[in-house]
Design a protein around this motif. Structure first.
Motif, PDB file in Angstrom:
ATOM      1  N   THR A  17      -7.950 -78.211 123.817  1.00 32.93           N
ATOM      2  CA  THR A  17      -8.244 -77.656 125.140  1.00 32.93           C
ATOM      3  C   THR A  17      -9.372 -76.633 125.049  1.00 32.93           C
ATOM      4  O   THR A  17      -9.608 -76.042 123.995  1.00 32.93           O
ATOM      5  CB  THR A  17      -7.010 -76.970 125.750  1.00 32.93           C
ATOM      6  OG1 THR A  17      -6.554 -75.971 124.844  1.00 32.93           O
ATOM      7  CG2 THR A  17      -5.906 -77.978 126.009  1.00 32.93           C
ATOM      8  N   GLU A  18     -10.017 -76.439 126.186  1.00 36.00           N
ATOM      9  CA  GLU A  18     -11.169 -75.538 126.264  1.00 36.00           C
ATOM     10  C   GLU A  18     -10.778 -74.100 125.910  1.00 36.00           C
ATOM     11  O   GLU A  18     -11.477 -73.417 125.190  1.00 36.00           O
ATOM     12  CB  GLU A  18     -11.702 -75.606 127.701  1.00 36.00           C
ATOM     13  CG  GLU A  18     -13.000 -74.900 127.955  1.00 36.00           C
ATOM     14  CD  GLU A  18     -13.327 -74.965 129.460  1.00 36.00           C
ATOM     15  OE1 GLU A  18     -13.138 -76.048 130.055  1.00 36.00           O
ATOM     16  OE2 GLU A  18     -13.739 -73.934 130.009  1.00 36.00           O
ATOM     17  N   HIS A  19      -9.653 -73.659 126.436  1.00 38.69           N
ATOM     18  CA  HIS A  19      -9.202 -72.296 126.166  1.00 38.69           C
ATOM     19  C   HIS A  19      -8.108 -72.316 125.115  1.00 38.69           C
ATOM     20  O   HIS A  19      -7.293 -73.225 125.081  1.00 38.69           O
ATOM     21  CB  HIS A  19      -8.678 -71.639 127.440  1.00 38.69           C
ATOM     22  CG  HIS A  19      -9.732 -71.466 128.482  1.00 38.69           C
ATOM     23  ND1 HIS A  19     -10.700 -70.492 128.415  1.00 38.69           N
ATOM     24  CD2 HIS A  19      -9.989 -72.172 129.599  1.00 38.69           C
ATOM     25  CE1 HIS A  19     -11.495 -70.593 129.460  1.00 38.69           C
ATOM     26  NE2 HIS A  19     -11.099 -71.607 130.197  1.00 38.69           N
ATOM     27  N   SER A  27      -4.622 -71.032 123.413  1.00 42.75           N
ATOM     28  CA  SER A  27      -3.363 -70.675 124.044  1.00 42.75           C
ATOM     29  C   SER A  27      -2.294 -70.588 122.979  1.00 42.75           C
ATOM     30  O   SER A  27      -2.391 -71.222 121.934  1.00 42.75           O
ATOM     31  CB  SER A  27      -3.014 -71.755 125.067  1.00 42.75           C
ATOM     32  OG  SER A  27      -1.655 -71.682 125.404  1.00 42.75           O
ATOM     33  N   PHE A  44      -0.710 -77.763 123.501  1.00 42.46           N
ATOM     34  CA  PHE A  44      -0.868 -78.750 124.567  1.00 42.46           C
ATOM     35  C   PHE A  44      -0.953 -80.144 123.971  1.00 42.46           C
ATOM     36  O   PHE A  44      -1.464 -80.331 122.865  1.00 42.46           O
ATOM     37  CB  PHE A  44      -2.100 -78.429 125.421  1.00 42.46           C
ATOM     38  CG  PHE A  44      -1.836 -77.344 126.418  1.00 42.46           C
ATOM     39  CD1 PHE A  44      -1.485 -77.646 127.722  1.00 42.46           C
ATOM     40  CD2 PHE A  44      -1.897 -75.999 126.038  1.00 42.46           C
ATOM     41  CE1 PHE A  44      -1.203 -76.648 128.633  1.00 42.46           C
ATOM     42  CE2 PHE A  44      -1.615 -74.990 126.950  1.00 42.46           C
ATOM     43  CZ  PHE A  44      -1.268 -75.308 128.256  1.00 42.46           C
ATOM     44  N   TRP A  53      -3.503 -76.821 133.070  1.00 39.97           N
ATOM     45  CA  TRP A  53      -3.185 -77.528 131.821  1.00 39.97           C
ATOM     46  C   TRP A  53      -4.437 -78.165 131.218  1.00 39.97           C
ATOM     47  O   TRP A  53      -4.615 -78.152 129.998  1.00 39.97           O
ATOM     48  CB  TRP A  53      -2.148 -78.627 132.092  1.00 39.97           C
ATOM     49  CG  TRP A  53      -0.752 -78.154 132.320  1.00 39.97           C
ATOM     50  CD1 TRP A  53      -0.286 -76.872 132.243  1.00 39.97           C
ATOM     51  CD2 TRP A  53       0.391 -78.970 132.656  1.00 39.97           C
ATOM     52  NE1 TRP A  53       1.060 -76.854 132.516  1.00 39.97           N
ATOM     53  CE2 TRP A  53       1.496 -78.108 132.768  1.00 39.97           C
ATOM     54  CE3 TRP A  53       0.578 -80.332 132.872  1.00 39.97           C
ATOM     55  CZ2 TRP A  53       2.781 -78.581 133.081  1.00 39.97           C
ATOM     56  CZ3 TRP A  53       1.857 -80.810 133.182  1.00 39.97           C
ATOM     57  CH2 TRP A  53       2.944 -79.936 133.286  1.00 39.97           C
ATOM     58  N   ASP A  54      -5.265 -78.720 132.098  1.00 37.21           N
ATOM     59  CA  ASP A  54      -6.481 -79.419 131.646  1.00 37.21           C
ATOM     60  C   ASP A  54      -7.286 -78.615 130.631  1.00 37.21           C
ATOM     61  O   ASP A  54      -7.935 -79.194 129.760  1.00 37.21           O
ATOM     62  CB  ASP A  54      -7.386 -79.696 132.852  1.00 37.21           C
ATOM     63  CG  ASP A  54      -7.256 -81.130 133.334  1.00 37.21           C
ATOM     64  OD1 ASP A  54      -6.614 -81.930 132.624  1.00 37.21           O
ATOM     65  OD2 ASP A  54      -7.805 -81.443 134.399  1.00 37.21           O
ATOM     66  N   VAL A  55      -7.285 -77.287 130.792  1.00 32.88           N
ATOM     67  CA  VAL A  55      -8.091 -76.454 129.898  1.00 32.88           C
ATOM     68  C   VAL A  55      -7.222 -75.542 129.037  1.00 32.88           C
ATOM     69  O   VAL A  55      -7.700 -74.549 128.487  1.00 32.88           O
ATOM     70  CB  VAL A  55      -9.130 -75.623 130.690  1.00 32.88           C
ATOM     71  CG1 VAL A  55     -10.179 -76.549 131.324  1.00 32.88           C
ATOM     72  CG2 VAL A  55      -8.447 -74.780 131.766  1.00 32.88           C
ATOM     73  N   GLY A  56      -5.928 -75.868 128.938  1.00 33.99           N
ATOM     74  CA  GLY A  56      -5.061 -75.100 128.038  1.00 33.99           C
ATOM     75  C   GLY A  56      -4.486 -73.836 128.649  1.00 33.99           C
ATOM     76  O   GLY A  56      -4.075 -72.928 127.931  1.00 33.99           O
ATOM     77  N   LEU A  57      -4.446 -73.744 129.965  1.00 33.65           N
ATOM     78  CA  LEU A  57      -3.830 -72.587 130.623  1.00 33.65           C
ATOM     79  C   LEU A  57      -2.524 -73.029 131.288  1.00 33.65           C
ATOM     80  O   LEU A  57      -2.285 -74.215 131.488  1.00 33.65           O
ATOM     81  CB  LEU A  57      -4.792 -71.978 131.656  1.00 33.65           C
ATOM     82  CG  LEU A  57      -6.208 -71.640 131.168  1.00 33.65           C
ATOM     83  CD1 LEU A  57      -7.044 -71.055 132.301  1.00 33.65           C
ATOM     84  CD2 LEU A  57      -6.171 -70.671 129.983  1.00 33.65           C
ATOM     85  N   VAL A  77      -3.101 -83.728 130.281  1.00 33.41           N
ATOM     86  CA  VAL A  77      -2.890 -82.710 129.252  1.00 33.41           C
ATOM     87  C   VAL A  77      -1.707 -81.865 129.717  1.00 33.41           C
ATOM     88  O   VAL A  77      -1.679 -81.432 130.875  1.00 33.41           O
ATOM     89  CB  VAL A  77      -4.152 -81.845 129.089  1.00 33.41           C
ATOM     90  CG1 VAL A  77      -3.909 -80.700 128.118  1.00 33.41           C
ATOM     91  CG2 VAL A  77      -5.325 -82.708 128.634  1.00 33.41           C
ATOM     92  N   PHE A  78      -0.717 -81.648 128.851  1.00 34.37           N
ATOM     93  CA  PHE A  78       0.508 -80.955 129.280  1.00 34.37           C
ATOM     94  C   PHE A  78       1.090 -80.169 128.114  1.00 34.37           C
ATOM     95  O   PHE A  78       0.850 -80.499 126.948  1.00 34.37           O
ATOM     96  CB  PHE A  78       1.528 -81.965 129.823  1.00 34.37           C
ATOM     97  CG  PHE A  78       1.829 -83.097 128.866  1.00 34.37           C
ATOM     98  CD1 PHE A  78       1.020 -84.226 128.823  1.00 34.37           C
ATOM     99  CD2 PHE A  78       2.901 -83.029 127.989  1.00 34.37           C
ATOM    100  CE1 PHE A  78       1.280 -85.263 127.928  1.00 34.37           C
ATOM    101  CE2 PHE A  78       3.177 -84.055 127.099  1.00 34.37           C
ATOM    102  CZ  PHE A  78       2.359 -85.173 127.066  1.00 34.37           C
TER     103      PHE A  78
END
Lengths: 652, 652
Positions: free
Chosen positions: A553-555, A557, A561, B486-490, A467-468
């Motif tokens: 994504t979980e959060h 932003s 992403f 990145w994995d969680v959108g941060l 994820v990027f």
């Protein structure tokens, strides 16, 4: 992976004078330090051709001639007394098998290194020449920088000396039809595409008045036209100059199909009328156009220095890629659907091939060449097929360590249950281009083969599931495909991926993981293809094509992403996977990928009544077990102490 | 992380006319769309200064003036009716607090964006000006490309308009002593260093006759001299021209210590004699030298366009960095030992500070400013200390979201057990420069704080433990520090690390993870500093300095593989680590790092009789448990089914 079209660099010099090629079961390479030097039967005697080229150089007062790579791999330089070839590790062994001792092999491709070699080989005051219509602006500038201030002069030579040295053995230009793609196979009409590019011209701060298209894929894509001038690539020789009010297309007009001609002239007269002009007129036309109050937008990565130098500096808008290239790179919803659909049918052909191999290799009847012929035939049988998208790479055992090895009839290694087999193949379909590599073994791989395969797969998975943030440059994330190898001191010497087209190039710029690729955006397709090559022993590559999509994504932003959706849909060889090396996340990813293969390819196999292949697919996509260690969430009940209490209770 | 020296970009414009700064407990930012516009008390009224600058612009027929970043962060452009500042996300909030409504804030730092803004703000035919002695060659060329063909002209203005607008408020030049480093604190003698550079000149294909040194660290390092012209950086204003037979050093000769002077003149006359010349003579000297049959080697990344343009093109050997910069970047064995030793003493000061905070924050007596003063004092007390290596960043709660926030006396936030606290500080020691960031919480972090901290730590660990081939470019691996976020959108909006010197710059080029850094080699030091910033809430950064070392890999390879040895030796805040997110490999890495901290820092704490700190260190470096899931090797006995059998047996 890219087929060896690049052989231009030395094939242009070697072709036509190759010695008869005897079957060569050994990994047979030249030895120029032996006395007498040893040349394998695969080597080509280039003495006469080099002499001819050097004669031409002398008559022009030139001291070196640079022969271009056709696809960014492999550059040759010939001086009065030296000849050298620069290429990357994929081609080193191949080069040692094909070059004679007239040639030095330089194991790098950096222009800096070529420049330094030229500085040593050409005395100060010497002229270094090249054909400006075969080198991009960026490449010209790199050579210019490398020679800057050294007393050597970089000179354009507008006649191609290799063509001259080739003489009448040069093949005639193509005369086959240039045709329109049916509307169902285009992302949008060419008029819509032209309007979109003109909108970008208007919105650009520099207000360009024209875009110069010199990439063959640019004109093919923009006008929804195809041809077959380049093997495996459905393009045709052409240029276009798209201005805010006119459209000039330079090509051999007589080759246009009636429908294509009608489509192009539909809007005449008017701003959506295509003026057809002869291919050779482009320089003169551009020279006239550039006399006006104009600004010409072009891509410096691939526009030739020859065309570029026609336009006065102050009338240029130079970017790495033209807006046609960057627009083409982001596939719209219909183009995405088409590429996905092509990959489903392509998976059917590859699965048929894998099953066929399982059944026939044991009988010792398949060799690399007949294998390649078979998969090509399987692809041809699929709907909308236009055959392979590059010369099939089919390599058994040590031949697979030559990353771009293609077998030829008569010098082809038998496939055997005792060796690994790598095949890197792809198809051209009216709806999309495909490219996939699988490596398989039909009995017991060695521990190193299994470890290396697993680590190549881990790299493929780690990059595929990354994820990027949107607009991340590919080069900044491609190491994720290498880390599992790096961890134990392994690596591979080629790039990690390239863009791919809708019935266009299998290696489509500007998408990919190299330093001159554009940042990744949703809608782009790229291959992901880590590998591992052990010279003289075996080669491994696992290549899939993936679509860049938005990630959930979980959060939340402000940034978008992205991640990849793999559209190649063929399972990996279970025998080669060491499950104990994989993390729980990697196993979960693999299982969900296999689930998707079942969902998408299963129904197509049944539709095509391929029941045996369907059963093979089900067996090959069984979910992998998460070991006990993997299923326990970290922090969950610690079972070991509890178990020991229970066991001691039982014992009491 | 880099201190805000870069404030040059707007501080030069703002400084000296700041309004009185009232304490600002709120995250108080300007609102220029309100009616009337709202300005926080931290904002600066720049109207008069801009008017003065615009007056100067008009008298020179200029339409825009570009004010440089001092450390690559933040560029300002002033036109006849606009003013804008470009800076990266670390400074956005700070900028909104300090700028008045005369300024646009541009949330990017790309020169392309600056160029596009200029094209909109300056009409065709306009002159865009800058001081060529404040911009590097590369930056000049980037602006030149951005304006190319647009009808706007880029013009050098050799008088600095900001200095003029500043007038007599400009501080006087430094007059303090320039001194020689004692031999025990140098990697080798300056004569050995000069011989090494001359050897590189001889071995270079272009055979340069001279190297031009215009980086202040270059002359300081080469001649083993130090000064204090730049706060926190022990350098002095100077240039040098090192030719194959002579050495010219341009500086204020009267400031040289007797010992330094003696050292430089020891080899006179001869090729190791340093000719001392006045600082201002460099242009004239270079102009004379460049008339000969010479080739001058220089680094285009930092040599100013002003000096560069003195030398005729054909006499230049342009590389990104001079051989002095690239040689300095690879520390020899003694320099490595010195930097390691400085980090051991630095860890003592940081551990003292952490323990002191634990004891005093609860009493509500510490604020950001007094905290910063305290850690500065602790560093000063360490052996060989020359004080902090940059203005200490000490930021509590929401202030830590301003990545470069430094507190000032009177407007400083109290440290509290209810908030996270970030401090990014470093020391100058005669043997090495240090830079470390820790983020702590003294009671209960929120779940998001804990997750974000853990993911920042995972990034730090993943990059620190990475194994990679020699000569890998930092930019191609820095994403490993981001992936867990990145994995969680941060994500975070700044770079991942920078080189560091031996009693030199805390931000030493050309090492690091940015696109213009050189490839990583054994012997280089870099910071590794991922972070996460939540505007208005909190900020996290975990920064360590690491040495690039050779890695031992499982498989042998022709390639050399490298990894990092972290030399910062301070444990992380256990309260903020969510162990369940860490992989077994990450936990094992952390435990072995903690073991090394104990081994290296424990004895030094005891030597300094800091028994309480020693006990704190032991407690803070207790090994983390590998959970049951982690201790079970994959493929080990599956306990869950066995357990259920046992339990059902018991129930029967």
């Amino acid at each position: 992976m890219r087929p060896p079209l690049w052989i231009a660099a030395w094939a242009l010099l070697l072709h036509g004078c190759a010695a008869g090629r005897a079957p060569s079961p050994r990994n047979d390479i030249r030895n120029c330090t032996a006395d007498p030097p040893y040349l394998p039967p695969t080597a080509t005697n280039t003495t006469a051709r080099l002499a001819a080229l050097r004669g031409l150089l002398r008559t022009r007062g030139a001291h070196a001639y640079i022969v271009p790579p056709r696809t960014r791999n492999g550059t040759a330089v010939v001086t009065e007394d030296k000849a050298a070839l620069w290429t990357d590790s994929r081609y080193w062994t191949q080069a040692e098998r094909e070059l004679d001792c007239n040639w030095e092999l330089q194991r790098t491709t950096s222009i800096e290194s070529i420049g330094m070699w030229i500085l040593e080989a050409v005395p100060a005051g010497g002229n270094v020449t090249l054909d400006p219509f075969l080198f991009s602006i960026d490449t010209w500038n790199s050579y210019s920088r490398a020679l800057h201030g050294s007393g050597r002069t970089l000179l354009p030579l507008e006649t191609n000396l290799v063509d001259q040295a080739w003489g009448d053995q040069r093949p005639p230009p193509s005369s086959s039809e240039i045709y329109s793609l049916p509307a169902e196979f285009t992302g949008s009409s060419w008029q819509e595409k032209v309007a979109g590019i003109r909108q970008q011209m208007e919105q650009h701060l520099r207000r360009p008045t024209a875009v110069l298209l010199s990439g063959l894929e640019e004109t093919a894509w923009l006008f929804n036209l195809r041809g077959d001038d380049i093997p495996y690539n459905p393009v045709f020789y052409s240029y276009a100059l798209l201005t805010n009010t006119t459209i000039s297309l330079f090509l051999d007009e007589s080759r246009l199909s009636l429908a294509a001609r009608r489509s192009l002239l539909l809007g005449c007269p008017g701003p959506l009328c295509v003026e057809l002009q002869q291919y050779g007129q482009v320089s003169a036309h551009l020279r006239r156009y550039a006399q006006g109050n104009v600004t010409v937008w072009l891509g410096t990565e691939y526009t030739t220095y020859g065309l570029y130098s026609i336009i006065p500096q102050e009338k240029l808008l130079e970017e790495n890629y033209s807006p046609v290239m960057t627009t083409k790179a982001v596939k719209n919803a219909h183009e995405q659907e088409m590429l996905r659909a092509a990959h489903v049918r392509d998976a059917v052909a590859v699965i048929q091939y894998l099953l066929w191999l399982e059944k026939t290799v044991l009988q010792g009847q398949v060799d690399e060449f007949s294998g390649a012929q078979h998969i090509d035939a399987l692809r041809w049988a699929q709907e909308h097929s236009h055959g392979p998208s590059f010369q099939s790479i089919s390599a058994s055992g040590l031949n697979a360590a030559l990353a771009h090895y293609s077998p030829s009839n008569g010098s082809s290694r038998s496939l055997s249950v005792g060796e690994m087999y790598l095949f890197d193949t792809g198809g051209q379909y009216l709806d999309g281009t495909t490219d996939i590599t699988r490596t398989v073994h039909w009995s017991e791989p060695t521990p190193l083969q299994k470890e290396a395969y697993t680590r190549v797969l881990m790299g493929n998975i780690d990059l595929s599931r990354l994820v990027f943030p949107s607009h991340t440059a590919g080069r900044t994330v491609e190491s994720f495909a290498r880390r599992a190898l790096w961890d134990v001191g392994l690596n591979y010497g080629h790039g990690t991926g390239h863009g791919i087209g809708n019935f266009l190039s299998v290696h489509e710029w500007p998408v990919g993981f190299q330093s001159n690729n554009v940042p990744l955006e949703a809608g782009m397709f790229t291959s992901i293809e880590p590998g591992y090559y052990r010279d003289g022993e075996f080669g491994i590559r696992i290549e899939d094509v993936a679509l860049v999509v938005e990630a959930q994504t979980e959060h939340e932003s402000e940034e978008t992403f992205l991640t990849f959706e793999v559209v190649s849909l063929v399972p990996y060889d279970r025998k080669l996977i060491d499950l104990s090396l994989l993390s729980p996340e990697q196993i979960r990813y693999l299982n969900s990928y296999y689930e998707r293969i079942r969902e998408l390819v299963g129904p197509e196999l049944r539709r095509q009544r391929l029941e045996e292949e369907y059963a093979w697919l089900q067996a090959s996509t069984e979910p992998f077990p998460l070991s006990s260690a993997h299923t326990l969430a970290p922090g969950a009940l610690a079972l070991a102490p509890l178990l020991s209490v229970l066991l001691s209770g039982l014992g009491a």
